[in-house]
Design an enzyme around this catalytic site. Structure first.
Site, short mmCIF file in Angstrom:
data_model
loop_
_atom_site.label_atom_id
_atom_site.label_comp_id
_atom_site.label_asym_id
_atom_site.label_seq_id
_atom_site.Cartn_x
_atom_site.Cartn_y
_atom_site.Cartn_z
N GLU A 1 0.76 -1.30 -0.01
CA GLU A 1 -0.06 -0.01 0.10
C GLU A 1 0.95 1.12 0.00
O GLU A 1 1.90 1.20 0.38
CB GLU A 1 -0.86 -0.09 1.41
CG GLU A 1 -2.06 -0.86 1.20
CD GLU A 1 -3.14 -0.36 1.83
OE1 GLU A 1 -4.21 0.25 1.50
OE2 GLU A 1 -3.19 -1.15 2.95
N GLU B 1 -11.17 5.85 7.78
CA GLU B 1 -11.18 4.28 8.01
C GLU B 1 -10.31 3.76 9.13
O GLU B 1 -9.21 4.08 9.12
CB GLU B 1 -11.15 3.85 6.59
CG GLU B 1 -11.29 2.45 6.59
CD GLU B 1 -10.09 1.60 6.26
OE1 GLU B 1 -9.30 2.01 5.21
OE2 GLU B 1 -9.56 0.42 6.77
N SER C 1 -11.53 -2.42 8.00
CA SER C 1 -12.15 -2.91 6.59
C SER C 1 -12.64 -4.31 6.90
O SER C 1 -11.85 -5.04 7.59
CB SER C 1 -11.17 -2.75 5.58
OG SER C 1 -11.50 -2.19 4.28
N ARG D 1 -4.27 3.71 14.25
CA ARG D 1 -5.37 4.64 13.77
C ARG D 1 -6.50 5.10 15.00
O ARG D 1 -6.82 5.93 15.02
CB ARG D 1 -6.14 4.29 12.52
CG ARG D 1 -5.09 4.36 11.45
CD ARG D 1 -6.12 4.06 10.09
NE ARG D 1 -5.16 3.98 8.89
CZ ARG D 1 -5.76 3.77 7.78
NH1 ARG D 1 -6.91 3.31 7.53
NH2 ARG D 1 -4.71 3.70 6.74
#
Lengths: 487, 487
Positions: A261, A410, A413, A461
Site C-alpha cells: 500500500e 477508516e 475494513s 489509527r
C-alpha cells in the site's frame, strides 16, 4: 548561508560548502570535546574542593556505573506517592532532572518520573554545603538521580508540577546515570501546542526531530499518555472479546504474498499493529458487524471512563472535541453515503470507491446529521473489494462488506468472506490472481468451512483518531515508513 | 517402486518414473472426477426419488451457498449446552459431521463443534423417510450441517462423546457447507497416541501431513486444547504484569539487523511469538528476575487451575508428568550447574556455553535434586552472551545474565542490559560489531537511562514444555521454518 559563501563558480561553491561543512563538523566536535573536558574538570574540581573543606562531601556525587554491585536495603518512594500525608518523612526518590534553576544559595530542581513530577530544593544550610548546591546546579537535564529528602508541605500550590502540595528538601544527591549536556530536543518544547508556538514565537519540535530522537520524545507527558491509552485499547479489545467467548490466536507475519500500500500518507505505515477478528456467524454477516461495533463501543466507554487523565493530557497539546458515539452504532449503506455526498455537490459513480477527501467530507456530513464520530458503512460495490469478499446475494454490483470510520477516517475494513472453494476460485480468476500463489488459501476451504466474516482494526489509527491527532506516526512507538527504518 | 521400474539405464529409469508419475496423477484426477460425478449423481438421484415419493422431502437437502440472504429468526443451541436439562426440547444445532455410520434403517452421526461432540440419530419413522436416512449416510465427513432434533436422555452413557447423557433425534437435516469426500487425514488418526499406533498397528498422522493440512489438524481435540491453553498463557502473562504496573507496548518487527539462528531443530522456528519484559530496577537485577519468575509462577498456577480440561485432553494423546514448580523459584548459578554436570561425568570448561544435550541432562539432574521443572540459571559466562549484557561487577569472566528453563529446555534468555553508551560502545567493539549498524541503539543511551534488565519468553516453547510436548511446531498455529512458508 552568509553572503561570502554565495559568490564564485558553482564548483567552487560546492567545494567551499563542503569544506565549510567539514570545518563546521570539526569545530562542533572540538567544541563538544572541550565542553566535556571542562565539565569533567569542573566536577573534579568540585570533588576536590569537597575533599578539602566540604562538610557535605559524602552527601553528593556521581555514582559508579550501577552493575548490581550489592542488594541495597533501601526502598524508593515513587513520585506519584509524594503527597501531604508524607509531610515530615525522609524519603529516597529516583527520578530524572526535568529542569534545574540555581539562584544564589539555592537550587530548585524539578524531578520527573514518567508522567509525574515534583519540586526539589537544594539549599545551603545544615543539609547541604555551597559545593553541593553548585554540584546540583551542574547536573545535566534528563540525568537520573537518587535523592534523599524530607517531604515538606508548601503554602502555595506548585502549579507547574503534578505533586502540587509538597516539595522535597534534599539532603543527599547522587547521579545514577548522566545525560549528555546537549539534548537534541527540549521536553518543554516537545509538549508546546503548535498554536502557542506560532502566536508567541516559541519553539516547538517538528516531527522528524521527534522521531529521530524518539527515546526522548517518548518521555513527554503527551507521549506517556498516548501509549498508556493505547495499551488500554489493546486490553479492552481483548477483554471484551474474551468475555464473548473468542479465543486469542497468533497468526504468522511471514507469508509468501505481501499486500503493498502507499505508505507516504499521514495515516499509512509500512508496519502496523492489526487487531483482527474473524467470527463464524449463523445466518447473516450483520451478526458479526454487531459484535465488532459492540467491541468498539466497549473500547470507547473504557477509554472514556478509565483514561480521562490521559485524554486531558493529550488535549493540552493537541486540543480536540470529545469523541462521540451512538448506541446502537449507526450503520449506513454505501448507496446512502453516495447520495449524501452527491447532495453536498460531489460527483461520483455508483461503483466508485471513496477517495480520502470524500471519506473525510462524508465524516463531516454524518457528524452533522447524526452527531456521531463512529459509524459503519455497509454494502460496498463488489468491484472495489478484494476477491475473497462475498458478493451481495440480491444485487451483483454490491457485496457483503463494510468499513468502519472514526472522525471520518477508516479504521477497519471487513466483509463476509467467501467460504466456498469453487466461488473463491472464480472470484480470484476474475481478479486475475495467480491461483498457484493462493493455493493454500483456497485449499483451506475444501473441507467444510462455516459462513464467517471479520475485519482488521488498525491499532495506531484507533488511538490517533480517538484522541483527535493528525498523524499516525504519533501513535506508533517506533514508526516504519518508506523513509524510516530506525530508530 | 515395483521391480519393473528399476531396470534399464538411468535415463530410461528417470523417464519411466516421470511418465509413471504423470500417469498416476492423471489416474488420480480421473478417479477424483469420477467419484465427484458419482456423488453428484447419487445426490441428484436421491433428490429425484425424494421428489417422487418422499414424505420428508422438505426436511433435508443441500442448502444454497449462505450469502446472508436473510436474517433468519432461529436460534442455534451450542453442542456444549446439550445436557439432560434440555430433554424433550426441540433444538436447532449447527455442527460438523465428525463420524457417520449407517445401519439398516438408521444412521448414527457424531456431530462436532470445536472440542465438544454429541451423538445424533436419523431413523426411518415419523420424523424421517428412508431417503432421508440414505441422504444422511452420504454426507461427507467434516461437512457442516444444520440439524433440527429432539433432545433425548439415554440409558447408557455414550462414552465416545463429550455430551454423554443425551442424544439428538433428528427431524430436519440440511448441509450448510460440504467437505470434499477424500480427507487428507482422518481426525481419529490425528489424535491417536503414538504408542497405540505402534503397538496395535493403527494409523497415526506424521507431522508434515498435519502441517500441510493444518486447517484440518487444528480441528482435533488436541489442537483445540493446545491453542486454548496458549491463549491462556498470553492472558495470564499480561494480566499479571498489568497488575504489577507494567504498560503493554508494541515494538517494530521490521528492523535493519536480523538475528539468524539455526531453525532446523525441534525447538526453533523462523518466526515465533515473543513475550518480552523490560523493567527498570533500583539496585540489583535480581529484582527483575524475581518479577519474571513470579509472572511465570502466576502463569503456571493459572493454567493448573483454569485449564485442567485442556491439560487432560492433550495428555490423552501425549502423556506427560504434571508440570512441577517451586515457590520461590529455584535459582542456581552457572558455576553450580557446571559442577552438577561434572559430577555426572560431563567434561566442560568454565566459560563454555551449555550444549542442548547438556541443558537437558542438567534439567534431569535439577529435577532429581530439587523436584522442579522450572528454574533459573544465573551468572552466565560473559563470553557466551551478546554485547549488550552487563558484566558481573565482581568477576570479569561472568555476567549479570540468566536463562530460565522448563523441563530442561530454555524458554527465556535475559540479562541486565548495559545502560551506559560508553561501555556499550566498548563491548560492541570487543564483539567486532559495526558501530554504524547499531548507532540508533547506542545513541538511545546517551540521554540518561535507568539501570534495567529484562528477557524474552518464547510463547510456543512455554506451551510446548508446560504440556510436555516434543516439537514446537505443535504449538505454533502456522509454523514457519526454513522448509515451510505455507499454509
Amino acid at each position: 548561508m552568509t553572503k561570502e559563501e554565495v559568490k564564485g563558480s558553482a564548483e567552487e561553491e560546492q567545494q567551499a560548502a563542503q569544506s565549510k561543512k567539514a570545518l563546521k563538523k570539526q569545530q562542533k566536535e572540538a567544541e563538544k570535546a572541550a565542553k566535556k573536558a571542562e565539565k569533567q574538570a569542573k566536577l573534579a574540581a568540585d570533588q576536590q574542593t569537597t575533599e578539602e573543606d566540604d562538610f557535605a562531601q559524602d552527601r553528593y556525587g556521581v555514582c559508579v556505573l550501577l552493575q548490581s554491585q550489592e542488594k541495597l536495603d533501601r526502598s524508593l518512594v515513587r513520585v506519584c506517592e509524594l503527597t501531604p500525608e508524607r509531610a515530615g518523612q525522609t524519603v529516597w526518590v529516583r527520578a530524572r532532572i526535568h529542569t534545574s534553576r540555581a539562584k544564589g544559595k539555592q537550587c530548585f530542581l524539578v524531578l520527573r518520573q514518567q508522567q509525574f513530577n515534583v519540586q526539589a530544593l537544594v539549599a545551603v544550610g545544615e543539609r547541604a554545603s555551597k559545593q553541593m548546591v553548585k554540584f546540583a546546579a551542574n547536573i545535566t537535564k534528563e540525568s537520573i538521580v537518587d535523592v534523599e529528602a524530607v517531604v515538606q508541605k508548601v503554602e502555595q500550590k506548585i502549579e507547574s508540577c503534578t505533586q502540587q502540595d509538597i516539595e522535597l528538601h534534599v539532603q543527599r544527591l547522587f547521579v545514577v546515570s548522566q545525560a549528555e549536556p546537549r539534548l537534541p530536543l527540549q521536553l518543554e518544547d516537545a509538549v508546546r501546542p503548535e498554536v502557542e508556538g506560532e502566536e508567541e514565537g516559541r519553539a516547538t519540535v517538528n516531527q522528524d526531530t521527534r522521531l529521530d530522537n524518539r527515546v526522548i520524545d517518548l518521555r513527554t507527558t503527551t507521549s506517556q499518555a498516548i501509549f498508556r491509552l493505547q495499551s488500554g485499547v489493546c486490553q479492552l479489545f481483548r477483554d471484551t472479546l474474551t468475555k464473548k467467548g473468542f479465543v486469542e490466536i497468533q497468526t504468522p507475519k511471514i507469508i509468501s504474498v505481501f499486500r503493498a500500500e502507499d505508505s507516504n500518507t499521514h495515516r499509512h505505515l509500512t508496519e502496523f499493529v492489526g487487531l483482527d477478528i474473524e467470527m463464524a456467524f449463523n445466518y447473516h454477516y450483520h451478526e458479526v458487524i454487531d459484535s465488532i461495533t459492540d467491541t468498539m463501543v466497549q473500547i470507547f466507554k473504557g477509554l472514556r471512563d478509565n483514561f480521562q487523565t490521559e485524554i486531558q493530557t493529550v488535549g493540552k497539546q493537541y486540543p480536540s472535541e470529545p469523541f462521540k458515539f451512538l448506541e446502537p452504532t449507526l450503520r449506513l449503506e454505501f448507496k446512502e453515503a453516495v447520495a449524501l455526498l452527491r447532495s453536498a455537490g460531489v460527483e461520483m459513480g455508483d461503483e466508485e470507491d471513496l477517495s480520502t477527501p470524500n471519506e473525510k467530507l462524508l465524516g463531516r456530513l454524518v457528524k452533522e446529521k447524526y452527531d456521531t464520530d463512529f459509524y459503519v458503512l455497509d454494502k460496498y460495490p463488489l468491484a472495489v473489494r478484494p476477491f475473497y469478499t462475498m458478493p451481495d446475494p440480491h444485487n451483483a454490483k454490491y457485496s457483503n462488506s463494510y468499513d468502519m470510520f472514526m472522525r471520518g477516517e477508516e479504521i477497519l475494513s471487513g466483509a463476509q468472506r467467501v467460504h466456498d472453494a469453487q466461488l473463491l476460485t472464480e472470484r480470484a480468476l476474475h481478479h486475475g490472481i495467480d491461483l498457484e500463489k493462493i493455493k493454500a488459501y483456497i485449499d483451506s476451504f475444501r473441507y467444510g468451512a462455516p459462513p464467517h466474516a471479520g475485519g482488521g482494526i488498525g491499532l495506531e489509527r484507533v488511538t490517533m483518531l480517538y484522541l483527535g491527532l493528525h498523524n499516525v506516526r504519533q501513535t506508533s512507538m517506533f514508526p516504519r515508513d518508506p523513509k524510516r527504518l530506525t530508530p
